[in-house]
Design an enzyme around this catalytic site. Structure first.
Site, PDB file in Angstrom:
ATOM      1  CG  HIS A   1      34.471  38.645  45.668  1.00 25.36           C
ATOM      2  ND1 HIS A   1      35.558  37.955  46.508  1.00 25.36           N
ATOM      3  CD2 HIS A   1      35.188  39.812  44.974  1.00 25.36           C
ATOM      4  CE1 HIS A   1      36.420  37.756  45.960  1.00 25.36           C
ATOM      5  NE2 HIS A   1      35.949  38.538  45.151  1.00 25.36           N
TER       6      HIS A   1
ATOM      7  CE1 TYR B   1      36.585  46.381  47.375  1.00 23.14           C
ATOM      8  CE2 TYR B   1      36.415  45.665  49.270  1.00 23.14           C
ATOM      9  CZ  TYR B   1      36.847  45.831  48.533  1.00 23.14           C
ATOM     10  OH  TYR B   1      38.178  44.285  48.383  1.00 23.14           O
TER      11      TYR B   1
END
Lengths: 372, 176
Positions: free
Chosen positions: A71, A341
């Site tokens: 993303h 992440y």
């Protein structure tokens, strides 16, 4: 160490120090080996967060320094969360007490390239950081898909491997994707959504789902499993394949700017409470439509910033940053997302921090900074 | 009492408690960054235990200053004596540095710092990517240095216990 050749002092029997030295060496070596094993260095095949991100980078085809590994294309958003107080019955988190608090967030499209065309972003995302008046923080990273592709970290990894572009064609190998589909039948719901769900013309009229289940704990200690969604107040408008093909590569951010010039954009935060037998550790399974849904507040977005110098750039929207009153479920995807992440964040912050990311920080000439 | 053959009781209790905590922290730390499944609970454990070590090492240093440790054996070779003093200095420096670097690192990364329940710590340095990058690497490398120093310390302690048999090990293991 005393020289074994020197005569022993009176009253001290002479001993051979070798067995003791060997035992000491064995103990130290065993501890060092245990440490190396726990750290994953002795098991090159073990799936670690770092190895997972390596595969994402490989699937992306290149590393865009300073950008998120997944993303990558997005922009910062800001505004407020207006809580209506209905969430107090579900969770003791202060964020649900009636009132208004500032919100920082990011809107993005799926994919690893910060300069991709918006028409290629089947998946759209909204990440938020909410800090309540007691300083407790809640971060969430939501997506436009209703269910996740896979139920385990290994499945997630297999999907990244299967969808890595074949150097010959520049596209994923259909045979590998087919094999993935056979090995992971649970991905069928996601692929069905990807194939058939209408594309919205705007980030503003897109629904964003938390997808993973969480445990809400109320002030009395009662708990329930929930999922949440941001439901747009902006009316939905679909776009067909022709419109998508003709769209400007950055039509999403242009549309957002146009809309924000007219006024803030709103989404209702809808909390869905699980039934007794609903799967809470499997994000590939939707819950029945008739589950209790409670609107606990409204997100108001009133401004955006480019991510190259916006406040969202240096934030890791780790879905396990949670306030007291919201807890993770046993969903393995949540643990995997948190771990992955973190690695992605460490790598890009290192690139930014050491001056290796001119494009991602707006230091390069004509940088578009990965704005959708 | 510096004339005693033993460390005082608080020193001994703190030593053995912290040795267990520090070894646990080193393994939890290296394990949590290598795990795709166990990170959440490990990181939730890692933060408060790290801060507990910081509080304990403060108490321990005060106790050490008020009640100096027994002297090293007079017949200990000079090089070993220097190594002993330096490695203890390094251990103390790292016991302070590791939690402080960890706390600073989370602050610089813009992370909240929850301890338990709704208790959380404030940021102690600004949210800054360059600072975060340095501190994040430092936390890893200092952890490796601490683990190496702990192993050296353990090897030396066992050398005193099993080879030299000079009472140094007993000064921490035994009682008055």
């Amino acid at each position: 160490m005393p020289d074994p050749a020197t005569p022993p002092e009176a009253g001290k029997p002479r001993r051979n120090p070798l067995p003791a030295l060997a035992a000491i060496a064995a103990i130290v070596a065993a501890m060092a080996l245990a440490f190396a094993w726990v750290g994953g260095w002795l098991t090159p095949a073990k799936l670690t967060p770092a190895r997972f991100v390596d595969v994402i980078e490989k699937a992306n085809g290149e590393v865009s320094a300073g950008y998120r590994r997944a993303h990558a294309k997005g922009l910062c958003v800001a505004g407020s969360f207006e809580s209506n107080g209905a969430g107090v019955a579900l969770s003791k988190a202060r964020v649900f007490a009636a009132g208004k608090l500032p919100v920082l967030g990011r809107m993005s499209i799926g994919g690893g390239s910060p300069h991709a065309a918006d028409s290629g972003g089947r998946v759209r995302s909204l990440s938020l950081q909410l800090i309540a008046d007691d300083g407790q923080e809640w971060r969430t990273a939501m997506n436009s898909f209703p269910v996740f592709m896979v139920a385990t970290a290994q499945g997630f990894y297999d999907l990244n491997v299967a969808s890595t572009a074949d150097p010959a064609t520049g596209k994923p190998d259909p045979a590998k994707m087919a094999a993935f589909g056979q090995a992971h039948p649970e991905a069928a719901s996601f692929f069905e959504w990807a194939k058939t769900a209408p594309w919205s013309t705007s980030l503003a009229s897109t629904t964003y789902n938390g997808v993973n289940a969480f445990r809400f704990v109320d002030a009395a200690g009662g708990h329930r499993y929930v999922r949440w969604s941001m439901r747009p107040q902006t009316p939905f408008e679909a776009m067909d394949a022709e419109q998508l093909k003709a769209a400007d590569p950055n039509f999403l951010s242009a549309d957002l700017a146009t809309r924000l010039a007219e006024g803030p954009l709103r989404w209702d935060l809808v909390v869905t409470v699980a039934g007794a037998d609903d799967p809470v550790a499997d994000p590939t399974k939707a819950w029945p439509e008739d589950r209790q849904q409670i609107v606990v507040g409204t997100l108001v977005v009133d401004r955006t910033e480019p991510q190259i110098n916006g406040a969202c750039r240096d934030i890791n929207f780790d879905p396990l940053v949670l306030p007291a009153g919201i807890e993770a479920s046993d969903d393995p995807i949540l643990a995997a997302r948190s771990a992955i992440y973190s690695v992605s964040f460490n790598r890009r912050e290192h690139e930014i921090g050491t001056g290796k990311a001119p494009d991602a920080t707006g230091q390069a000439g004509n940088s578009t900074g990965g704005k959708p | 009492m510096s004339t005693s053959k033993h460390f005082n009781l608080p020193a001994r209790l703190l030593h053995w408690l912290m040795s267990a905590m520090i070894l646990t922290m080193l393994f939890v730390g290296v394990g949590m960054v290598a795990s795709i499944t166990q990170r959440p609970w490990l990181v939730d454990l890692h933060r408060p235990v790290g801060i507990a070590i910081l509080l304990l090492v403060i108490v321990r240093l005060i106790n050490r200053l008020l009640s100096p440790p027994p002297p090293l054996p007079a017949d200990l070779p000079t090089l070993q004596s220097i190594a002993a003093k330096l490695s203890h200095l390094l251990l103390y420096a790292l016991m302070f540095a590791m939690p402080l670097v960890g706390w600073s690192m989370l602050s610089a990364g813009g992370y909240p710092i929850p301890m338990f329940g709704s208790v959380h710590l404030p940021a102690i340095v600004p949210h800054d990517p360059a600072l975060y990058a340095v501190l994040r690497c430092a936390h890893t490398w200092l952890a490796f240095l601490l683990f190496a120093t702990v192993l050296l310390h353990l090897a030396a302690a066992l050398f005193h216990a099993w080879v030299r048999r000079d009472g140094v090990f007993q000064s921490m293991a035994g009682g008055d």
